[in-house]
Design an enzyme around this catalytic site. Sequence first.
Site, PDB file in Angstrom:
ATOM      1  CB  ALA A 212      14.036   1.021  -0.764  1.00  0.00           C
ATOM      2  CB  CYS A 335       0.328  -8.098  -0.612  1.00  0.00           C
ATOM      3  SG  CYS A 335       1.897  -7.451  -0.571  1.00  0.00           S
TER       4      CYS A 335
END
Length: 390
Positions: A212, A335
Site C-alpha cells: 500500500a 531496504c
Amino acid sequence: GFSRQGKPLGKGGTMIYLDYAATAPMPRAAADAMYAVLTEQYGNPSAQYPFGLEMKKRLEGWRGIVAAAMGCPPDRLYFTSCGTEGDNWAIRAALWQNRHAGRHIVTTAVEHSAVLECCKWLEKDGYEVTRLLPDGQGNITAGQVLEAVRPDTALVSVMLVNNELGTIFPVGEIAEGLPAKNPKTLLHTDAVQGFLTFSARDLGADLISVSAHKIGGPKGIGALYIGPRIRNPRPLLPGGGQEGGVRAGTEATAQIAGFAKAAELRMDSRLEDQRHLCELKAYAIEKLSAIPDLHFVGNGAAPHILSVSLAGWPSQNIVNDLGSQGVCVSAGSACHQGKPSHVIAALKLPKRTASGVIRLSFGPAVTKADIDACADAIRKHHDSRCPMLL
C-alpha cells in the site's frame, strides 16, 4: 530541522521529495479514513454481534476496491502486512503446491531482497535456485527466463518493475510461454513498484504481491493475489482462520481502510498521473544530461524511476549532501540501508560508475521545479567536491 508537518528541512527551509519508490506521502483522505476506523469503526470483523458484522461488511467493501485496482476478483485477494510478507507467502505457497513436481526455482539476480533472501533460505532446505543476470542495461528477456525452466522447475519468480532501475520485465510474455515449457510451473511476480499499471486478469501470473505505501496508503499493509491454479494455498501464518482461513491474525482494519482509499484516489487519476510522470521523467533526463560526469544507468521504461551515476563521487556522500540541501533521493533501494546494491552489482558497471549511483523516483505531486532544484543540487555537489579516486 523539521517543519510543522514533520517534514525534514534543507538549508533553504523546504523539502524536495524524490524518493517515491521508497514510500509515498499519504493523502489526507486516506489518513481520515484510517482515523475514522481507529476511533469510531473499531469493531473486530470476526465478532458476531452487529458492530463486528458491520466491520466485516466494511472490510469486504475495502477488499473489493483494492481488488478492482489489481484487476482481480475480490475472493482472490488476501491482505498481508507488507510486500515482503506477500513475496514470502507466494513463494512458499507455490512450492508447497508443487512439492511433488520439483525443487527448482527460477528468479533473477535483481529481485527485491524479499525474494532473494527467501530463496537463500530455501536453498538451505535443498532447493536449487537459478538467478538470471540482466544485460548491462538491466533487461531480462522472456526467452532467457523460459530457457532456464526445467522439468523440475516448481516456480518462476520475476518482478514486474525493478525498484532501482525502473526496468519493466516481460511477466505477461513469460506467463504465455510457461505452459509450453512446463505446464506445472507456477509464476509469481513482485508487482510492488508496478501497482496500478496492470490487471491480474491480463498479466497471467499465478501470484501477485503489492504494497500500500508505494501508492500513498499506510505502511504495514499489502495484498497478495492468489490465482485459481493455486489450490488450497498453504498459510504462511496459520492461526485463527481470518482471510478465508489462509492468513491468520486480526485484520488491520485501519490500514486496510487507508489502503482502499489510497487505491481509489490513485485509480481515479491514474491516466493523468501516468502522463505527468512520463513528462516529468523526460524533463529530468533533459536537465540532468547537462551535468558533467553524470551517466544514466539502465534504460528502465517505468516513468517514476530514474537511476543515474555521478561517476567517481560516492553515492552515499551525494545522498547526504543533497539531503542537507533539502533534496531527498536514495542510493538505491531503501531496504539496503547504505549497503552496496546487488542490482547495480549485477550490471557489472565500471567501478567509478557503480560507486556513484543514486535513484530519483517521482510521484504525482512532483513538479518540474522540483526537478530543477534537484539538478541544481547535484551540480553544486559536483562543482564543490572532488571525486573519489578509483
